[in-house]
Structure formats: structure tokens, C-alpha cells
Design a protein around this motif. Sequence first.
Motif, short mmCIF file in Angstrom:
data_model
loop_
_atom_site.label_atom_id
_atom_site.label_comp_id
_atom_site.label_asym_id
_atom_site.label_seq_id
_atom_site.Cartn_x
_atom_site.Cartn_y
_atom_site.Cartn_z
N ILE A 172 0.30 4.00 -2.80
CA ILE A 172 -0.06 5.39 -2.52
C ILE A 172 0.97 6.33 -3.14
N LEU A 173 2.25 6.02 -2.91
CA LEU A 173 3.30 6.92 -3.41
C LEU A 173 3.32 6.94 -4.94
N LEU A 228 1.62 17.52 -11.00
CA LEU A 228 1.34 18.60 -10.05
C LEU A 228 2.27 19.78 -10.31
N GLU A 229 1.66 20.90 -10.48
CA GLU A 229 2.39 22.14 -10.71
C GLU A 229 3.18 22.48 -9.44
N SER A 230 4.43 22.93 -9.58
CA SER A 230 5.19 23.20 -8.35
C SER A 230 4.72 24.50 -7.70
N ILE A 274 0.45 11.79 -10.72
CA ILE A 274 -0.36 12.99 -10.92
C ILE A 274 0.56 14.15 -11.30
N ALA A 310 0.74 6.37 -6.87
CA ALA A 310 -0.46 7.11 -7.31
C ALA A 310 -0.18 8.61 -7.30
N ILE A 311 0.50 9.06 -6.26
CA ILE A 311 0.81 10.50 -6.18
C ILE A 311 1.78 10.89 -7.29
N SER A 362 0.83 -1.21 0.00
CA SER A 362 0.00 0.00 0.00
C SER A 362 0.86 1.25 0.00
N ARG A 363 2.02 1.14 0.63
CA ARG A 363 2.94 2.28 0.64
C ARG A 363 3.31 2.66 -0.79
#
Lengths: 186, 452
Positions: free
Chosen positions: A7-8, A16-18, A14, A10-11, A3-4
Motif C-alpha cells: 500500500i505504501l 502527487l502535487e504538494s 503516485i 503504491a502511494i 500489504s503494508r
Amino acid sequence: MSSRENILSAIQGIALESKPLPEIPDFGIPGEVEATFVQSIQGNKGEVMDKAEFESWLAAEKHSKIISRSASFPDASNLYLPADAHELNDLDLAILDGQFGVAENGAIWLEDAELGLRVLPFITEHLVIVLDRNSLVATMHQGYARIGDASSGFGVFIAGPSKTADIEQSLVVGAHGAKSLRVVLV
Amino acid sequence: MSHPQNAAEFLKNQAKAKWHDETLWFVRDKRDRISKTIPEWENLRNLASQIKDNVLANLGSYLEQFEQNAIKNGIHVHWAKDGDEHNRIVLDILQKHHCTAIVKSKSILTEECHLNPFLEKNGVEVVDTDLGERIVQLLHQPPSHIVLPAIHLKKREISELFHEKLQTEKGNEDPTYLTHAARLHLREKFLGAKVALTGVNFGIAETGEFVVCTNEGNADMGVHLADVHVACMGIEKILPRRKDLGIFLRLLARSATGQPVTNYNSHFRSPAPGKELHIVLVDNGRTAQLAREKFKNSLKCIRCGACMNTCPIYRRSGGYSYGSTVPGPIGSILSPGLDMKKHSTLPFASTLCGSCSDVCPVKINIHEQLYEWRQEITKTHGELGKGLSMWIAAGIFKSPLAYKISGGLMRKALKVLPDSLIYHPINAWGKSRDLPEAPKESFQQWYQKNRS
Ligand code: SF4
């Protein structure tokens, strides 16, 4: 996949704009530090005393079980800190030194070194915290600057006695923790 | 049941509905007053918002940093992708310690995961120790507000409950008397528990510590007497630096209840000698929400409850009308992300007046996200089938004009309407969107006539 990792990853997937991490300016308070601190403690339903007032209060109250870990009142104890925290259940009074106090909200910082047992300021019926009046700071920002990178296993800001308003929003002091807080400025 | 149906149920007791509304408004007003004593208030909100933006942009690396430091401090770190896994991890820890009774302080996350029923099914007694939570637990109800769990109850009801369960005097409704009865009752539970569970308000990446805030001191009473402390934390609760707490602790209690800070703000870094400390990091839909560009800001929430206290719909419909763990405006943008079909009416339980966004300490654009969810839900309405009211299907809320008018209309009208109209069960003020149908005269005309 654990799961670790789940989750990581999955992030990570994505886009993601800094976004920059802002610096925190050093805000102050409008009033004088000690007067504001006293007002804050009173607002939180605590009391502030000086050394003489506290000594005469202590003499008059005749608490049967007292633990003092304060360097200012080393002889006030009539009990040793037990090995098992559960034995503190009928403790009347704990007297502890605080590291510093925050004027804007009355929060006082204590760590393992001051507490001895972590449950002490919570389980005691009444709590007294002794503070050097020169240790007061204006805001929480200055408070955290003072804590810096200290590495105590536990630290707590205490700002008043235990309280609740869960029954019709009526304030009741003494929910689970200490029923009163007295702050002695020395 | 949909939100409008539930709201109608709540409004049946007019006197109580009025009390609920006024009490929450009073809390909101306290928040306003204390925020005005801080000249840099807006600055603090901006900083909090920017820090949270930075957290969301770097969530993965902060989580890894947090884990690494926590492990170094002697904390056991667990990861759970959903509520079920979270519950199993907690049960495993309990079983390893042969523990069949725990005390638990407030944790909205464990409500979200339905931990209590799961543990009870597995033979573990769970005692919620926050007074409000204990009250609703004894009534077999969930909390109706995230900060004020028993705000839907009057002291008479609590007095009756305590008379039955805690043997207090019949008819004694004094809050001090009742609170002290609960203190004695819960003191025994604290002294007997081997494992204590808490939520987490903030986790700090640079130190691996976490912070728990209470006014009652119940979290600390539990964990310091127990041998094992299990802390359940949503992955979005991370802050980068210890000093960021300065910003967030200044905002949290002031926004929540109008007090300058919670009375106990405990920083847990490593277990006391001979004891065990666990953290369970939980996703449960958070990474999915992070991936939704329009809705990811909802993850900045620090669960202060201010948006509930200010919301004209929440105040007049009660927490249960939402049928979700987190009620109110923020709940209405979080819940559809978890189950859009079940929570399809929630984004409509709003006047879009924007008051929630105005009070939010981390500046979440709540009302804009509500509007966005309406678009999403209206778009997928065909797939969702029935359960959505006709007026949604009619696409009223696709119209930007309706959006603009309805916000202003509610804002003004609520100030001038008589109570009998506002709290009347068949009236719509509590029932979100039903009101605007069939006006006898235009609002403009009505307002002009009634304003003076
Ligand atoms: S959305 Fe904002 S106002 Fe509402 S509970 Fe979260 S932090 Fe508080």
C-alpha cells in the motif's frame, strides 16, 4: 511484499502535487455562550437545570440504583462501580462531571478519569452530567484547544440522550444508550 | 440490471416513491437551514477541502505516522490491500479469541468488503446494532442509504418484520414502541458479545487515535462491554491533527441530518485496562483511485450522505437502484473505479445539476467527475460490450451542449412537473437519462406554457 509495503509503495509511486495544510482561524458564535449552550442541549432533547432544581428532581425520582462520580454530589451514590461493566445493565442513574461544554452544539467532553468505566454514560438508563458554567466554550475549535494534547485513552463528546430516527424518520429518544440527559450547571 | 431498469422497479410503488423523495428532501432542507446559522459555513467547507487535499498529497507519511502513534498507544495495527484480506484479518482475530458472535456498528467499509456473509460462512454470527442496519439485516437486505440505512422502508413493513422476528404486537406501528423493542433485543446482544466491530469516521495521524460518531450510542455499547474492539478504517480516513476534528465534526452531522453534532463522538486512543484494540487499515481500490488524477478527489468523502439526500435521481430511484455499496452521486464516481463494467450506467444516473457538489461538506466536484466518468465509459464502450444503453453509444453525452441543457432542464422541470408525471413508473424522471427522448414540443415551449 507485505500489504503494508504494498500500500505504501503504491502511494509513493503516485506523483502527487504538494498541498499546504491550512491554519484554522478562531471562529466565534453570534450569541452569548451560556444561553447558546442551554438552547443547544434543549435542541438535542436534553434538559438543563441548576443545582437546586436537580436536587429536588433527584429526591422526587427515587431511583433505585445510582452511581455518582461527580465531585458536586458525592453522596448521591448507592452503588460502587463494579469490577465487571456488565453488572451495570440495570443501572438507573449515572451522575458524572463533564470537563467542559461546547455552546454551538451542546457537546460535553468527558475522559476516562470522569467515567471510571467507559460504558457508564451509555449503559445507564438516565444520565446526568454536572458542568461548571465557567467551563463553557463557544465552538468545537475552542473545545479541541482545551483538550490540547491530553492523553486519556478514551474521550467522548456527549451532546444528548441516545436517539434514532431510523423508522420513517420519526425521532425516538432512547435507542441503545441513556434515555435522558440532564445537564446541571453549577 | 442497469440503473434505469432498477429505478423503474422502484417507481412501481408510486406512493412509496413519493414519500421517499419528500422525506429525503426534508433532510436536505434541514441541512440547509442549519448551515445558514453558521456564518463561516463556506469557510469551514473550504478548510475541510484543503485539509483533505493535504491528506491526499501526503497520505503515505500520515499513514505511517498514524501507525507509529497507534502502536505506541497499545493498538494492534493491521494492513489489508483488499476486501478479502480485510475479512481474513478480522476472522483471524475472532478465531484467536474463540469468538463466534460479534456486534457491529455502522461501517460502510465492511459492507464494501462483504464482511458479514464471509463471517457467517465461517460460523460467526454478526449482529448489526444500528437500528436501521438491524432492520435491513433482519430482512437480508443491504442498507439503501449510507446514513439512513432503512429509508426505503415504511413503518408498516418494519412492524410486520418485528412482529415476526421480535414478537412485537401485531399491527403496532408506533416508532417508539418498535425502537424500544429493538433496544431490548439488542441489549442482550451487547451483553453477550466478546468482540465488537466498528467503522472509523476519522483517524488522527499526530495522536494515533480514531473517532467514531453515532446518535444511538450503539458503537460504544458494543465496544465497552466487549473484550476486544476491532475498528475497520479506509486509508483515506486520516486527518493530520487532532484540532482538524473541530472542522469536521462541525460539518459532518449538520451536512448529514441537519443536527448540530452527533450525540456520541468517541475518541479511542488506547484500550481500556485488560482489553484489546485493533485497527485494520484497508486499501481496496483506494490507492488506484488516488492514482486517477481526475477522480482522486472522491477520496475526500466523509460519508455524510448529503449528496444522496439532495440528488433528484437518488430521491426518485432509491438506493438499491445503484447496485453498489455506496449509492447516489458519490457512489457513482467511486464504484466505476472498482468495476467499470459492472457500474457503467451509474455515472449516467445523474442530471448533472450540480446540487451534490453544492452541498458536499468537503467540496468534491461530484458532478464534474460524473461527467468525466461518462467520457471514460463512452470511450471504452467498445471493450465493455453490451449492457450500455443505445443513447450512450450514440454519444449524446460527449456533447457539451447536451450536458449544459440537461442540467438546467432537470433543475427547472422538477419544480413544475405534477407528481403523477414525476413518479410514474414509465416516466423517466427517476430513470436518469431516458426522459429527453422524443419531446413533443421543445422544453422551452413547454416550460413557457406551464410555468404560470
Ligand atoms: S461526496 Fe460529499 S456530500 Fe456526498 S457523502 Fe461524501 S462528503 Fe457527503
